[in-house]
Design a protein around this motif. Structure first.
Motif, PDB file in Angstrom:
ATOM      1  N   TYR A 143       3.579  -4.116  -2.497  1.00 11.15           N
ATOM      2  CA  TYR A 143       4.554  -2.968  -3.080  1.00 11.15           C
ATOM      3  C   TYR A 143       5.406  -2.973  -3.652  1.00 11.15           C
ATOM      4  CZ  TYR A 143       1.725  -0.884   1.139  1.00 11.15           C
ATOM      5  OH  TYR A 143       0.536  -0.213   1.734  1.00 11.15           O
ATOM      6  N   LEU A 187       4.936   0.737  -6.063  1.00 12.37           N
ATOM      7  CA  LEU A 187       3.363   0.854  -5.218  1.00 12.37           C
ATOM      8  C   LEU A 187       3.946   1.142  -3.805  1.00 12.37           C
ATOM      9  CD1 LEU A 187       2.926  -1.353  -7.531  1.00 12.37           C
ATOM     10  CD2 LEU A 187       0.405  -0.433  -6.332  1.00 12.37           C
ATOM     11  N   VAL A 211       0.611   4.998  -5.816  1.00 14.39           N
ATOM     12  CA  VAL A 211       0.799   4.616  -6.763  1.00 14.39           C
ATOM     13  C   VAL A 211       1.937   5.845  -7.855  1.00 14.39           C
ATOM     14  CG1 VAL A 211      -0.804   4.776  -8.086  1.00 14.39           C
ATOM     15  CG2 VAL A 211       0.597   3.328  -8.673  1.00 14.39           C
TER      16      VAL A 211
END
Length: 139
Positions: free
Chosen positions: A32, A51, A71
């Motif tokens: 992430y 992300l 995303v």
């Protein structure tokens, strides 16, 4: 020891590996984050890919619904968040479509803690274009 080449060589080699330990219930994946970079075929055309985990795509107002992985940033500059993300510990895949184009991320993964490589395919009517995005984490 090789004191002929290295005066203070003690004969011991050391290898260091950095590990990040997180509780297994923690939903935040190491992948992430925001990554700034470019496609390998256009290194001067930089853009940002993100992300993250957000509200459930189908039931956004239900706090009990499982969160969705997203995303955003593909293709270049697209602000549509693709919710069809398959997440692993260090990587992901994604597919979907929007007003930007259809998209298939064949493989995205961290090459180092702060670097990402994403191989993706985008439909630019009438052709399908294969690209590779290389990016660094933005803090």
């Amino acid at each position: 020891p090789n004191t002929g080449c290295f005066k203070n060589d003690d004969g011991v080699d050391t290898l260091t590996q950095v590990m990040t330990l997180m509780p297994w219930q923690d939903q935040r994946a190491p992948i992430y984050g925001k990554f700034q970079g470019s496609n390998s075929d256009a290194p001067r055309d930089t853009f940002t890919v993100r992300l993250y985990q957000g509200a459930n795509f189908y039931y956004p107002n239900n706090p009990a619904a499982e969160p969705t992985h997203y995303v955003v940033g593909f293709p270049t500059g697209c602000r549509y968040a693709y919710p069809n993300v398959g997440l692993t510990w260090r990587g992901f895949t994604a597919s979907g479509g929007s007003d930007c184009s259809s998209l298939e991320i064949q493989k995205g993964y961290l090459t180092t803690r702060d670097s990402i490589r994403i191989q993706y395919r985008s439909q630019v009517t009438p052709t399908i274009v294969d690209k590779v995005f290389l990016g660094k984490r933005v803090r």
